[in-house]
Design a protein around this motif. Structure first.
Motif, PDB file in Angstrom:
ATOM      1  N   ILE A  50       0.852  -1.191   0.000  1.00 20.19           N
ATOM      2  CA  ILE A  50       0.000   0.000   0.000  1.00 20.19           C
ATOM      3  C   ILE A  50       0.888   1.241   0.000  1.00 20.19           C
ATOM      4  O   ILE A  50       1.783   1.360   0.840  1.00 20.19           O
ATOM      5  CB  ILE A  50      -0.907   0.040   1.248  1.00 20.19           C
ATOM      6  N   VAL A  51       0.664   2.131  -0.950  1.00 19.61           N
ATOM      7  CA  VAL A  51       1.253   3.468  -0.892  1.00 19.61           C
ATOM      8  C   VAL A  51       0.184   4.374  -0.295  1.00 19.61           C
ATOM      9  O   VAL A  51      -0.890   4.541  -0.864  1.00 19.61           O
ATOM     10  CB  VAL A  51       1.664   3.980  -2.282  1.00 19.61           C
ATOM     11  N   GLU A  52       0.463   4.914   0.888  1.00 21.66           N
ATOM     12  CA  GLU A  52      -0.547   5.696   1.601  1.00 21.66           C
ATOM     13  C   GLU A  52      -0.161   7.172   1.613  1.00 21.66           C
ATOM     14  O   GLU A  52       0.890   7.545   2.132  1.00 21.66           O
ATOM     15  CB  GLU A  52      -0.724   5.195   3.035  1.00 21.66           C
ATOM     16  N   VAL A  53      -1.027   7.994   1.042  1.00 21.81           N
ATOM     17  CA  VAL A  53      -0.828   9.448   1.020  1.00 21.81           C
ATOM     18  C   VAL A  53      -1.701  10.055   2.103  1.00 21.81           C
ATOM     19  O   VAL A  53      -2.931   9.931   2.069  1.00 21.81           O
ATOM     20  CB  VAL A  53      -1.192  10.035  -0.354  1.00 21.81           C
ATOM     21  N   GLY A  54      -1.082  10.677   3.088  1.00 25.50           N
ATOM     22  CA  GLY A  54      -1.825  11.280   4.188  1.00 25.50           C
ATOM     23  C   GLY A  54      -1.095  12.499   4.714  1.00 25.50           C
ATOM     24  O   GLY A  54      -0.083  12.938   4.148  1.00 25.50           O
ATOM     25  N   THR A  55      -1.614  13.025   5.801  1.00 22.33           N
ATOM     26  CA  THR A  55      -1.041  14.245   6.374  1.00 22.33           C
ATOM     27  C   THR A  55      -0.853  14.081   7.876  1.00 22.33           C
ATOM     28  O   THR A  55      -1.816  13.777   8.597  1.00 22.33           O
ATOM     29  CB  THR A  55      -1.962  15.448   6.097  1.00 22.33           C
ATOM     30  N   GLY A 128      -3.866  10.098  11.053  1.00 18.63           N
ATOM     31  CA  GLY A 128      -4.096  10.351   9.638  1.00 18.63           C
ATOM     32  C   GLY A 128      -3.687   9.169   8.775  1.00 18.63           C
ATOM     33  O   GLY A 128      -4.214   8.989   7.662  1.00 18.63           O
ATOM     34  N   PHE A 129      -2.750   8.368   9.262  1.00 19.27           N
ATOM     35  CA  PHE A 129      -2.308   7.166   8.539  1.00 19.27           C
ATOM     36  C   PHE A 129      -2.890   5.900   9.164  1.00 19.27           C
ATOM     37  O   PHE A 129      -3.242   4.956   8.462  1.00 19.27           O
ATOM     38  CB  PHE A 129      -0.770   7.101   8.548  1.00 19.27           C
ATOM     39  N   ILE A 130      -2.963   5.858  10.483  1.00 12.86           N
ATOM     40  CA  ILE A 130      -3.331   4.617  11.155  1.00 12.86           C
ATOM     41  C   ILE A 130      -4.822   4.296  11.032  1.00 12.86           C
ATOM     42  O   ILE A 130      -5.207   3.132  10.837  1.00 12.86           O
ATOM     43  CB  ILE A 130      -2.913   4.667  12.635  1.00 12.86           C
ATOM     44  N   ALA A 183      -1.711  -0.921  -4.090  1.00 11.98           N
ATOM     45  CA  ALA A 183      -2.876  -0.058  -3.881  1.00 11.98           C
ATOM     46  C   ALA A 183      -2.398   1.325  -3.469  1.00 11.98           C
ATOM     47  O   ALA A 183      -1.435   1.454  -2.713  1.00 11.98           O
ATOM     48  CB  ALA A 183      -3.788  -0.632  -2.797  1.00 11.98           C
ATOM     49  N   LEU A 184      -3.073   2.347  -3.971  1.00 11.84           N
ATOM     50  CA  LEU A 184      -2.862   3.717  -3.498  1.00 11.84           C
ATOM     51  C   LEU A 184      -4.021   4.068  -2.579  1.00 11.84           C
ATOM     52  O   LEU A 184      -5.187   4.016  -2.994  1.00 11.84           O
ATOM     53  CB  LEU A 184      -2.810   4.692  -4.676  1.00 11.84           C
ATOM     54  N   LEU A 185      -3.714   4.380  -1.339  1.00  9.80           N
ATOM     55  CA  LEU A 185      -4.734   4.722  -0.345  1.00  9.80           C
ATOM     56  C   LEU A 185      -4.487   6.156   0.105  1.00  9.80           C
ATOM     57  O   LEU A 185      -3.399   6.473   0.599  1.00  9.80           O
ATOM     58  CB  LEU A 185      -4.640   3.769   0.846  1.00  9.80           C
ATOM     59  N   THR A 186      -5.486   7.026  -0.094  1.00  7.03           N
ATOM     60  CA  THR A 186      -5.337   8.418   0.320  1.00  7.03           C
ATOM     61  C   THR A 186      -6.256   8.690   1.501  1.00  7.03           C
ATOM     62  O   THR A 186      -7.340   8.129   1.614  1.00  7.03           O
ATOM     63  CB  THR A 186      -5.650   9.401  -0.817  1.00  7.03           C
ATOM     64  N   SER A 187      -5.807   9.549   2.375  1.00  5.19           N
ATOM     65  CA  SER A 187      -6.476   9.817   3.653  1.00  5.19           C
ATOM     66  C   SER A 187      -6.813  11.299   3.711  1.00  5.19           C
ATOM     67  O   SER A 187      -5.918  12.138   3.629  1.00  5.19           O
ATOM     68  CB  SER A 187      -5.506   9.426   4.783  1.00  5.19           C
TER      69      SER A 187
END
Length: 281
Positions: A50-55, A128-130, A183-187
């Motif tokens: 998973i590539v996770e884009v968050g803040t 924001g990620f968890i 998967a790209l997962l954005t938050s």
């Protein structure tokens, strides 16, 4: 080569962790069902990374040093902070990283032309990620490449930069010599206000017009409208922390501006929650 098999966007409201339990409150059932749908899609598509884009919420990265784009290169990450355990009942966790893909996205020896990434070898992930991971991969059994985008501390990257980020992630996956399914997962948020007079107005969005427009952008696959509609002035008028909505633009761009299979601002007792999903396989 590796394959980007899906992209998705979810909320990360930590209050969900304290309130979203069986018997499920009626107003939170839609949120729970959409988290379950995205998690089920990950398993059906056999996601390996998973590539996770968050803040980060000014916990790991502060105003004294907060690059616009930071990618994690750690072998593993500790999750949550003491105040999130104390306030929201979240649990400490450990998330496995994926150094090889992180190196490929960031540029191992020379920075990519698209995004000047900063890198972090030691990083504690906040809610924001968890929260998205805890609801979609509750066993934390899929390695993650976290990418923090500064959507909290001015000066903020323009929305166009998030489209560039999404395209770069997609291209990096396509050129990665691996048979992994990614998967790209954005938050992010829909219109949301925290600590202001419009916070959690009782199953109400602080800006329903913004939410309706945003759902339409992703439902129709209108990347240009999404970028044009996310000016700093318009987003701040929608709520004081709404800027994290632009993280979702990265997912739309990574899917080549294709209409989302799911596009919904799910209502609950809190501000409306973003749920967007693209299947790419």
């Amino acid at each position: 080569m590796a394959q980007l098999v899906m992209a998705a966007a979810t909320p990360h409201n930590p209050l969900l962790w304290r309130t979203m339990h069986e018997p499920m409150p009626d107003d939170l059932r839609g949120v729970a069902d959409n988290f379950a749908l995205i998690g089920r899609t990950m398993r059906e598509l056999g996601v390996d990374v998973i590539v996770e884009v968050g803040t980060d919420h000014v916990r790991q990265f502060y105003s004294d040093n907060c690059p616009a784009f930071i990618i994690g290169k750690a072998d593993s990450y500790h999750g949550t902070f003491e105040n999130e355990v104390r306030t929201f009942g979240m649990e400490y966790c450990e998330v496995q990283g994926h150094r090889e893909l992180a190196d490929h996205i960031a540029g191992r020896t020379v920075l990519t032309d698209a995004i000047d990434f900063a890198v972090s070898h030691e990083w504690r992930l906040d809610h924001g990620f968890i929260i998205p991971l805890a609801y979609t991969t509750p066993d934390f059994d899929i390695p993650v490449v976290p990418i923090h985008v500064n959507a909290t501390l001015p000066p903020l990257p323009r929305p166009e930069r998030f489209a560039v980020l999404g395209r770069h992630i997609a291209e990096s996956v396509r050129t990665w010599e691996s048979d992994a399914r990614v998967a790209l997962l954005t938050s992010g948020h829909m219109a949301t206000e925290i600590g202001g007079p419009r916070q959690f107005m009782g199953a109400g969005s602080p800006d329903p017009d913004f939410d309706r427009d945003a759902v339409r952008w992703f439902r129709d696959g209108d990347l240009e409208a999404a970028i044009a509609g996310c000016t700093y002035e318009r987003i701040m008028a929608a709520g004081n922390v709404t800027y994290q909505h632009v993280n979702i633009i990265a997912a739309l761009a990574a899917m080549d501006g294709r209409p989302a299979d799911l596009a919904e601002a799910t209502e609950s007792r809190y501000a409306s929650s973003p749920f967007f999903l693209w299947r790419n396989a």
